[in-house]
Write a protein that holds these residues in place. Sequence first.
Motif, PDB file in Angstrom:
ATOM      1  N   MET A 233      -8.925  -9.479  26.237  1.00  0.00           N
ATOM      2  CA  MET A 233      -8.708  -9.839  27.639  1.00  0.00           C
ATOM      3  C   MET A 233      -9.711 -10.884  28.115  1.00  0.00           C
ATOM      4  SD  MET A 233      -7.963  -7.419  30.809  1.00  0.00           S
ATOM      5  CE  MET A 233      -8.852  -7.630  32.313  1.00  0.00           C
ATOM      6  N   LEU A 234      -9.180 -11.863  28.833  1.00  0.00           N
ATOM      7  CA  LEU A 234     -10.030 -12.850  29.506  1.00  0.00           C
ATOM      8  C   LEU A 234     -10.241 -12.334  30.922  1.00  0.00           C
ATOM      9  CD1 LEU A 234     -11.304 -15.774  29.635  1.00  0.00           C
ATOM     10  CD2 LEU A 234      -9.130 -16.461  30.595  1.00  0.00           C
ATOM     11  N   SER A 235     -11.473 -11.974  31.219  1.00  0.00           N
ATOM     12  CA  SER A 235     -11.747 -11.383  32.528  1.00  0.00           C
ATOM     13  C   SER A 235     -11.896 -12.461  33.600  1.00  0.00           C
ATOM     14  CB  SER A 235     -13.008 -10.537  32.442  1.00  0.00           C
ATOM     15  OG  SER A 235     -13.403 -10.084  33.703  1.00  0.00           O
TER      16      SER A 235
ATOM     17  N   ILE B 290      -5.355 -21.691  27.507  1.00  0.00           N
ATOM     18  CA  ILE B 290      -4.174 -21.022  28.057  1.00  0.00           C
ATOM     19  C   ILE B 290      -3.282 -20.471  26.947  1.00  0.00           C
ATOM     20  CG2 ILE B 290      -2.724 -23.090  28.199  1.00  0.00           C
ATOM     21  CD1 ILE B 290      -1.912 -22.100  31.018  1.00  0.00           C
TER      22      ILE B 290
ATOM     23  N   PRO C  20      -2.970 -16.194  28.285  1.00  0.00           N
ATOM     24  CA  PRO C  20      -2.205 -16.766  29.406  1.00  0.00           C
ATOM     25  C   PRO C  20      -2.921 -16.594  30.743  1.00  0.00           C
ATOM     26  CG  PRO C  20      -0.793 -15.434  27.999  1.00  0.00           C
ATOM     27  CD  PRO C  20      -2.179 -15.233  27.503  1.00  0.00           C
ATOM     28  N   ALA C  21      -3.802 -15.594  30.838  1.00  0.00           N
ATOM     29  CA  ALA C  21      -4.528 -15.348  32.087  1.00  0.00           C
ATOM     30  C   ALA C  21      -5.383 -16.544  32.489  1.00  0.00           C
ATOM     31  CB  ALA C  21      -5.409 -14.110  31.944  1.00  0.00           C
TER      32      ALA C  21
ATOM     33  N   ASP D  20      -4.534 -19.467  33.018  1.00  0.00           N
ATOM     34  CA  ASP D  20      -3.793 -20.429  33.846  1.00  0.00           C
ATOM     35  C   ASP D  20      -4.458 -20.695  35.198  1.00  0.00           C
ATOM     36  OD1 ASP D  20      -1.977 -21.885  35.282  1.00  0.00           O
ATOM     37  OD2 ASP D  20      -0.240 -20.697  34.768  1.00  0.00           O
ATOM     38  N   TRP D  21      -4.478 -19.693  36.034  1.00  0.00           N
ATOM     39  CA  TRP D  21      -5.018 -19.902  37.387  1.00  0.00           C
ATOM     40  C   TRP D  21      -6.535 -20.066  37.387  1.00  0.00           C
ATOM     41  CZ3 TRP D  21      -2.121 -16.461  41.508  1.00  0.00           C
ATOM     42  CH2 TRP D  21      -0.813 -16.978  41.650  1.00  0.00           C
ATOM     43  N   PHE D  22      -7.204 -19.405  36.458  1.00  0.00           N
ATOM     44  CA  PHE D  22      -8.666 -19.540  36.428  1.00  0.00           C
ATOM     45  C   PHE D  22      -9.060 -20.981  36.128  1.00  0.00           C
ATOM     46  CE2 PHE D  22      -8.459 -14.874  35.534  1.00  0.00           C
ATOM     47  CZ  PHE D  22      -9.184 -14.454  36.632  1.00  0.00           C
TER      48      PHE D  22
ATOM     49  N   ILE E 124       6.227 -13.283  28.971  1.00  0.00           N
ATOM     50  CA  ILE E 124       5.447 -14.285  29.691  1.00  0.00           C
ATOM     51  C   ILE E 124       6.126 -15.645  29.500  1.00  0.00           C
ATOM     52  CG2 ILE E 124       3.195 -15.403  29.884  1.00  0.00           C
ATOM     53  CD1 ILE E 124       1.978 -12.846  28.722  1.00  0.00           C
TER      54      ILE E 124
ATOM     55  N   PRO F   5       2.446 -19.917  32.094  1.00  0.00           N
ATOM     56  CA  PRO F   5       2.531 -18.457  32.187  1.00  0.00           C
ATOM     57  C   PRO F   5       2.848 -17.923  33.586  1.00  0.00           C
ATOM     58  CG  PRO F   5       0.593 -19.116  30.954  1.00  0.00           C
ATOM     59  CD  PRO F   5       1.187 -20.365  31.502  1.00  0.00           C
ATOM     60  N   THR F   6       2.547 -18.713  34.628  1.00  0.00           N
ATOM     61  CA  THR F   6       2.732 -18.171  35.977  1.00  0.00           C
ATOM     62  C   THR F   6       3.957 -18.753  36.677  1.00  0.00           C
ATOM     63  OG1 THR F   6       1.240 -19.861  36.775  1.00  0.00           O
ATOM     64  CG2 THR F   6       0.291 -17.705  36.367  1.00  0.00           C
ATOM     65  N   ILE F   7       4.729 -19.562  35.978  1.00  0.00           N
ATOM     66  CA  ILE F   7       5.925 -20.147  36.602  1.00  0.00           C
ATOM     67  C   ILE F   7       7.144 -19.765  35.782  1.00  0.00           C
ATOM     68  CG2 ILE F   7       7.106 -22.270  37.261  1.00  0.00           C
ATOM     69  CD1 ILE F   7       4.424 -23.591  37.650  1.00  0.00           C
TER      70      ILE F   7
ATOM     71  N   ALA G  72       4.484 -18.688  42.391  1.00  0.00           N
ATOM     72  CA  ALA G  72       3.631 -18.185  43.475  1.00  0.00           C
ATOM     73  C   ALA G  72       2.687 -19.303  43.908  1.00  0.00           C
ATOM     74  CB  ALA G  72       2.840 -16.976  43.005  1.00  0.00           C
TER      75      ALA G  72
ATOM     76  N   LEU H 197      -2.226 -11.149  30.471  1.00  0.00           N
ATOM     77  CA  LEU H 197      -2.274 -11.775  31.784  1.00  0.00           C
ATOM     78  C   LEU H 197      -3.490 -11.327  32.595  1.00  0.00           C
ATOM     79  CD1 LEU H 197       1.504 -11.611  32.674  1.00  0.00           C
ATOM     80  CD2 LEU H 197       0.171 -13.693  32.537  1.00  0.00           C
ATOM     81  N   GLY H 198      -4.391 -10.583  31.970  1.00  0.00           N
ATOM     82  CA  GLY H 198      -5.628 -10.196  32.642  1.00  0.00           C
ATOM     83  C   GLY H 198      -5.455  -9.155  33.727  1.00  0.00           C
ATOM     84  N   GLN H 199      -4.420  -8.333  33.607  1.00  0.00           N
ATOM     85  CA  GLN H 199      -4.198  -7.299  34.624  1.00  0.00           C
ATOM     86  C   GLN H 199      -5.235  -6.190  34.482  1.00  0.00           C
ATOM     87  OE1 GLN H 199      -1.721  -7.884  36.965  1.00  0.00           O
ATOM     88  NE2 GLN H 199      -1.915  -9.774  35.830  1.00  0.00           N
TER      89      GLN H 199
ATOM     90  N   PHE I 298      -6.122 -11.737  42.363  1.00  0.00           N
ATOM     91  CA  PHE I 298      -5.850 -13.079  41.858  1.00  0.00           C
ATOM     92  C   PHE I 298      -5.170 -12.978  40.497  1.00  0.00           C
ATOM     93  CE2 PHE I 298      -7.441 -16.868  39.550  1.00  0.00           C
ATOM     94  CZ  PHE I 298      -7.211 -17.887  40.452  1.00  0.00           C
ATOM     95  N   ALA I 299      -5.755 -12.126  39.628  1.00  0.00           N
ATOM     96  CA  ALA I 299      -5.166 -11.924  38.311  1.00  0.00           C
ATOM     97  C   ALA I 299      -3.810 -11.230  38.440  1.00  0.00           C
ATOM     98  CB  ALA I 299      -6.108 -11.107  37.439  1.00  0.00           C
TER      99      ALA I 299
ATOM    100  N   LEU J  49      -1.550 -11.454  40.727  1.00  0.00           N
ATOM    101  CA  LEU J  49      -0.460 -12.339  41.143  1.00  0.00           C
ATOM    102  C   LEU J  49      -0.007 -13.258  40.010  1.00  0.00           C
ATOM    103  CD1 LEU J  49      -1.098 -13.461  44.797  1.00  0.00           C
ATOM    104  CD2 LEU J  49       0.645 -11.954  43.900  1.00  0.00           C
ATOM    105  N   GLN J  50      -0.851 -13.433  38.988  1.00  0.00           N
ATOM    106  CA  GLN J  50      -0.422 -14.246  37.841  1.00  0.00           C
ATOM    107  C   GLN J  50       0.730 -13.568  37.103  1.00  0.00           C
ATOM    108  OE1 GLN J  50      -2.931 -16.792  35.631  1.00  0.00           O
ATOM    109  NE2 GLN J  50      -4.731 -15.631  36.169  1.00  0.00           N
TER     110      GLN J  50
END
Lengths: 183, 423
Positions: free
Chosen positions: A44-46, A124, A128-129, A131-133, B16, B21-23, B68, B243-245, B389-390, B392-393
């Motif tokens: 996991m990528l935190s 990425i 996949p986590a 992405d937003w980071f 995914i 990954p988020t779209i 999102a 996805l870092g949940q 934040f994570a 919502l990904q």
Amino acid sequence: MTEYAGVPGLVETREAYGEVTLVIDPARIVEACTYLRDVAGFNMLSDIAAADYLGWGEPGVAGYIGTSDGRDLNAPGSQGHARVPDPKPKRFSVSYHLLRISDDPARVRVQVWLDDGESVDSVIRVWPAADWFEREAWDLMGIRFEGHPNLVRLLMPDDWEGHPLRKDYPLGGEPVRFSEEEA
Amino acid sequence: MTSILPSAAIYEGTRIPSRVPTILDVDPAKHDPEDILRVNFGPNHPSTHGVLRLVVDLDGEQVAGIRAVIGYLHTGFEKTMEHKSWWKSITYPARIDYLSFHSNELEYVLAIEKLLGIEVPRRAIWARMALAELNRIHSHLVWLGTSALEIGAISLFWYAFDDRDAILDLFELAGGTRFHTRYVQVGGLAEDLPPGFTEEARRFCEQMPRSVDEYEALLDRQTIWLERTKGIGLLSAADAIALGQSGPILRASGVNWDLRKNMPYLFYDQVEFDVPVYYNGDVYDRYKVHMDEMRQSVRIVRQCLDRLDETEGEPWIADDRKVVLPPRHELHTSMESLIHHFKIVTEGYTVPEGEVYVVIESPRGEAGCYLVSDGGPRPWRVKFRPPSFAALQATATAVQGCLVADLVAVAASLDPVMGDVDR
């Protein structure tokens, strides 16, 4: 510590406050992260945290409070430093905080150092986590992640100029609407 | 001990989206582009838990694509905190995730304490834990009330907010304000818990499990609730981790992972509690995890209250005059205390140079705080790892195959707090 000896592109291993930091050659970040995921089990990528070290160790800049005109309200030397902090290799650091979700849980920080204008490959495809980071780091700190399929602003408006979390971006540098005098 | 990862997957392979990954892009093989209607869901919509904007591509009632968009509540907390002394910046984290105010404050203070190497008295640690668990119940109650409201179960909202009020009363008793208490102080607490706090809290602990049973009875036997939550918003364990949940989302996908158990902090290794795990990874299981967690939190609060009674009269803040404010009464009699007070309030205390990453299990999961200090009285860099934040990904993965009406249920089940997402 020895379990990280085989990480590709490892430049330096540091341990402080009970946390392990692996400094990686930016050119080999994807290779190193793939190794850490598949061999060391960091599934996991935190978090990805970028930091700007412009003015690190210089009195005054740490607490730079200014406006768009560059007014510095703080007299230099009032920062209360007991000692000058150790110099940093480059201006920006990007820290990837990894977590191993298993019966043997562990955390590790992977760090790359970049100068302004330098970029690092996107992870990425590893997690996949990211992405937003990574988008957040680009948006607020101006770090370019090569190979990111959608590296656009995330938190700031699309037409924003500059990267607000940089140290040379002053607090109060945001334009205030309707504050200009009418011509 | 059960293994951490589940043995069976909820669906085959990964869902995914492969490009970003988020779209979720519209698949031309499944949907005729002529039929697609693009709809803006939010940012100002009562069921988006704040200002979340979802750009949805609809094919009839089917969700064919989603993206999102966040940032509408970005206020630059991290930048602002760089300009405040360590002492003053403690007020900010509580306002980032305004539902788990105490947890956020705690995580920031724990990070400063890690850099300082300061030892915290045990009474303060038990109080921090008791309040952290009360805060978890508070956050879950707001989640439950609003999520049920969005699916149409209006009455639950009022019941849940009634109990929430009882928790806010307890926070008011302890810290003087109902939320954003700033009750956690570097070295301990801002004040000792007042007399009568444990009795009031015990009364709440008596009543709360009964309330949870009632809420569950209201929802679990209701066909509409079951049909709108079961099998909706699927997320497999592998996808959730990728996805870092974290937190309830991860545990509803069958991952037996709770930082309080797996990487204990404070005194969580000294209390008894169970980690609820469910295996279907849908909205219903996320709801079940939240309900069970409230029961477990009450169990932890009870144990903390016993320890608080045992440690009655013990110090509640470290005795370190370079960091901790001197007691108020000393300011009138001791010159040295007055100087210390003045120095801490004006310049602030210095924190040794270094970087730390402290993570705690907040109501929403893995809440991290990355701190860099240059040895001065202000943080050089503060970066929060917001669990929302994570979360919502995962929308693009979880909404696949959903109808537009399910969108609200799925978004709510991810429990995003937009203040936490946008900071």
